[in-house]
Design a protein around this motif. Sequence first.
Motif, mmCIF file in Angstrom:
data_model
loop_
_atom_site.group_PDB
_atom_site.id
_atom_site.type_symbol
_atom_site.label_atom_id
_atom_site.label_comp_id
_atom_site.label_asym_id
_atom_site.label_seq_id
_atom_site.Cartn_x
_atom_site.Cartn_y
_atom_site.Cartn_z
ATOM 1 N N VAL A 1 0.850 -1.223 -0.067
ATOM 2 C CA VAL A 1 -0.072 0.154 0.014
ATOM 3 C C VAL A 1 0.911 1.222 -0.163
ATOM 4 O O VAL A 1 1.615 1.431 0.885
ATOM 5 C CB VAL A 1 -0.821 0.158 1.356
ATOM 6 N N VAL A 2 0.748 1.852 -1.063
ATOM 7 C CA VAL A 2 1.737 3.344 -1.190
ATOM 8 C C VAL A 2 0.910 4.330 -1.019
ATOM 9 O O VAL A 2 -0.048 4.674 -1.611
ATOM 10 C CB VAL A 2 2.279 2.998 -2.817
ATOM 11 N N ARG A 3 1.387 4.975 -0.024
ATOM 12 C CA ARG A 3 0.339 6.080 0.467
ATOM 13 C C ARG A 3 1.254 7.288 0.111
ATOM 14 O O ARG A 3 2.381 7.752 0.482
ATOM 15 C CB ARG A 3 0.251 6.299 2.107
ATOM 16 N N ARG A 4 0.414 8.409 -0.565
ATOM 17 C CA ARG A 4 0.924 9.778 -0.992
ATOM 18 C C ARG A 4 2.315 9.817 -1.860
ATOM 19 O O ARG A 4 2.974 10.441 -1.378
ATOM 20 C CB ARG A 4 0.882 10.557 0.127
ATOM 21 N N PRO A 5 2.224 8.962 -2.889
ATOM 22 C CA PRO A 5 3.549 8.989 -3.631
ATOM 23 C C PRO A 5 3.517 10.308 -4.119
ATOM 24 O O PRO A 5 2.657 10.879 -4.508
ATOM 25 C CB PRO A 5 3.564 7.630 -4.484
ATOM 26 N N PRO A 6 4.804 10.303 -4.897
ATOM 27 C CA PRO A 6 5.011 11.679 -5.871
ATOM 28 C C PRO A 6 4.079 11.631 -7.092
ATOM 29 O O PRO A 6 4.013 10.338 -7.325
ATOM 30 C CB PRO A 6 6.403 11.727 -6.232
ATOM 31 N N ALA A 7 3.685 12.361 -7.694
ATOM 32 C CA ALA A 7 2.507 12.168 -8.625
ATOM 33 C C ALA A 7 3.333 11.576 -10.067
ATOM 34 O O ALA A 7 2.772 10.865 -10.707
ATOM 35 C CB ALA A 7 2.131 13.851 -9.380
ATOM 36 N N ALA A 8 4.492 11.852 -10.191
ATOM 37 C CA ALA A 8 5.303 11.008 -11.261
ATOM 38 C C ALA A 8 5.294 9.504 -11.040
ATOM 39 O O ALA A 8 5.216 8.650 -11.906
ATOM 40 C CB ALA A 8 6.829 11.418 -11.450
ATOM 41 N N LEU A 9 5.419 9.182 -9.820
ATOM 42 C CA LEU A 9 5.550 7.619 -9.420
ATOM 43 C C LEU A 9 4.033 6.917 -9.691
ATOM 44 O O LEU A 9 3.992 6.083 -10.503
ATOM 45 C CB LEU A 9 5.590 7.429 -8.137
ATOM 46 N N ARG A 10 3.092 7.670 -9.445
ATOM 47 C CA ARG A 10 1.812 7.244 -9.460
ATOM 48 C C ARG A 10 1.447 7.034 -11.285
ATOM 49 O O ARG A 10 0.964 6.170 -11.798
ATOM 50 C CB ARG A 10 0.717 8.319 -9.034
ATOM 51 N N ARG A 11 1.838 8.084 -12.004
ATOM 52 C CA ARG A 11 1.670 8.066 -13.392
ATOM 53 C C ARG A 11 2.403 6.704 -14.084
ATOM 54 O O ARG A 11 2.069 6.360 -14.921
ATOM 55 C CB ARG A 11 2.003 9.501 -13.887
ATOM 56 N N THR A 12 3.812 6.758 -13.705
ATOM 57 C CA THR A 12 4.561 5.707 -14.227
ATOM 58 C C THR A 12 3.893 4.347 -13.870
ATOM 59 O O THR A 12 3.929 3.450 -14.841
ATOM 60 C CB THR A 12 5.974 5.889 -13.656
ATOM 61 N N LEU A 13 3.675 4.276 -12.824
ATOM 62 C CA LEU A 13 2.798 2.840 -12.466
ATOM 63 C C LEU A 13 1.483 2.642 -13.201
ATOM 64 O O LEU A 13 1.378 1.594 -13.876
ATOM 65 C CB LEU A 13 2.434 2.919 -10.940
ATOM 66 N N ASP A 14 0.791 3.782 -13.373
ATOM 67 C CA ASP A 14 -0.425 3.723 -14.152
ATOM 68 C C ASP A 14 -0.192 3.171 -15.914
ATOM 69 O O ASP A 14 -0.835 2.761 -16.399
ATOM 70 C CB ASP A 14 -1.150 4.884 -14.275
ATOM 71 N N LEU A 15 1.020 4.013 -16.166
ATOM 72 C CA LEU A 15 1.357 3.777 -17.578
ATOM 73 C C LEU A 15 2.243 2.579 -18.017
ATOM 74 O O LEU A 15 1.845 1.859 -18.860
ATOM 75 C CB LEU A 15 2.354 5.046 -18.061
ATOM 76 N N LEU A 16 3.170 2.123 -17.227
ATOM 77 C CA LEU A 16 3.945 0.984 -17.559
ATOM 78 C C LEU A 16 3.727 -0.303 -16.714
ATOM 79 O O LEU A 16 3.882 -1.421 -17.234
ATOM 80 C CB LEU A 16 5.441 1.475 -16.994
ATOM 81 N N TRP A 17 2.981 -0.341 -15.541
ATOM 82 C CA TRP A 17 2.193 -1.412 -14.772
ATOM 83 C C TRP A 17 0.677 -1.317 -14.426
ATOM 84 O O TRP A 17 0.537 -1.404 -13.317
ATOM 85 C CB TRP A 17 3.274 -1.424 -13.695
ATOM 86 N N PRO A 18 0.113 -0.980 -15.411
ATOM 87 C CA PRO A 18 -1.215 -0.830 -14.901
ATOM 88 C C PRO A 18 -2.095 -1.889 -14.470
ATOM 89 O O PRO A 18 -3.064 -1.726 -13.630
ATOM 90 C CB PRO A 18 -1.978 -0.647 -16.393
ATOM 91 N N ASP A 19 -1.706 -3.125 -14.624
ATOM 92 C CA ASP A 19 -2.349 -4.376 -14.056
ATOM 93 C C ASP A 19 -1.620 -5.038 -12.904
ATOM 94 O O ASP A 19 -1.831 -6.101 -12.392
ATOM 95 C CB ASP A 19 -2.659 -5.251 -15.170
ATOM 96 N N GLN A 20 -0.693 -4.330 -12.257
ATOM 97 C CA GLN A 20 0.096 -4.949 -10.966
ATOM 98 C C GLN A 20 -0.848 -4.959 -9.953
ATOM 99 O O GLN A 20 -1.125 -3.882 -9.112
ATOM 100 C CB GLN A 20 1.456 -4.279 -10.960
ATOM 101 N N GLU A 21 -1.283 -6.093 -9.745
ATOM 102 C CA GLU A 21 -2.229 -6.251 -8.330
ATOM 103 C C GLU A 21 -1.565 -6.075 -7.198
ATOM 104 O O GLU A 21 -2.137 -5.815 -6.058
ATOM 105 C CB GLU A 21 -3.044 -7.521 -8.616
ATOM 106 N N GLY A 22 -0.279 -6.185 -7.023
ATOM 107 C CA GLY A 22 0.441 -6.128 -5.920
ATOM 108 C C GLY A 22 0.521 -4.816 -5.164
ATOM 109 O O GLY A 22 1.512 -4.655 -4.217
ATOM 110 N N ILE A 23 0.084 -3.885 -6.054
ATOM 111 C CA ILE A 23 0.251 -2.271 -5.546
ATOM 112 C C ILE A 23 -0.876 -1.661 -5.589
ATOM 113 O O ILE A 23 -1.780 -1.506 -6.570
ATOM 114 C CB ILE A 23 1.295 -1.363 -6.560
ATOM 115 N N GLU A 24 -1.158 -0.881 -4.284
ATOM 116 C CA GLU A 24 -2.465 -0.438 -4.225
ATOM 117 C C GLU A 24 -1.942 1.131 -3.867
ATOM 118 O O GLU A 24 -1.183 1.341 -2.829
ATOM 119 C CB GLU A 24 -3.358 -0.866 -3.016
ATOM 120 N N VAL A 25 -2.287 2.203 -4.593
ATOM 121 C CA VAL A 25 -1.946 3.483 -4.388
ATOM 122 C C VAL A 25 -3.223 4.155 -3.594
ATOM 123 O O VAL A 25 -4.078 4.220 -4.010
ATOM 124 C CB VAL A 25 -1.423 4.314 -5.809
#
Length: 118
Positions: free
Chosen positions: A91-115
């Motif tokens: 559970v990733v709490r309050r990450p930098p916006a760039a990290l959130r965008r990168t995860l959404d773009l490159l690993w959108p289906d990664q079930e092991g990460i909750e932002v």
Amino acid sequence: MSNPFQVPSAEARGPRPGLAVYPLPGRRGVRAAGEVGLTTRAIWEGVLEQAVREGEGVYHLELSDVTFVDVAGAGALAAAAGRLRDGRRFVVRRPPAALRRTLDLLWPDQEGIEVSAS
């Protein structure tokens, strides 16, 4: 308290990015402050590897004091999440916006990460 994952933020040549990581009181996880980049990647990867080895359930990453995570740092998080077993997750709490965008773009289906924004 000693912090085995801390990198100094300055050297003789001038300021350099640093990353400090501290245990979260009352939950399994860490609070990080600084940047995840080339000079701090080994610290980040060490934290993630320790999280993968630890018990079960949820591992919290409080990143509200992290100003930057490069693509390799995001990839390390995605890779670590891929090694979690039996429904475990980060559970990733309050990450930098760039990290959130990168995860959404490159690993959108990664079930092991909750932002979480809060």
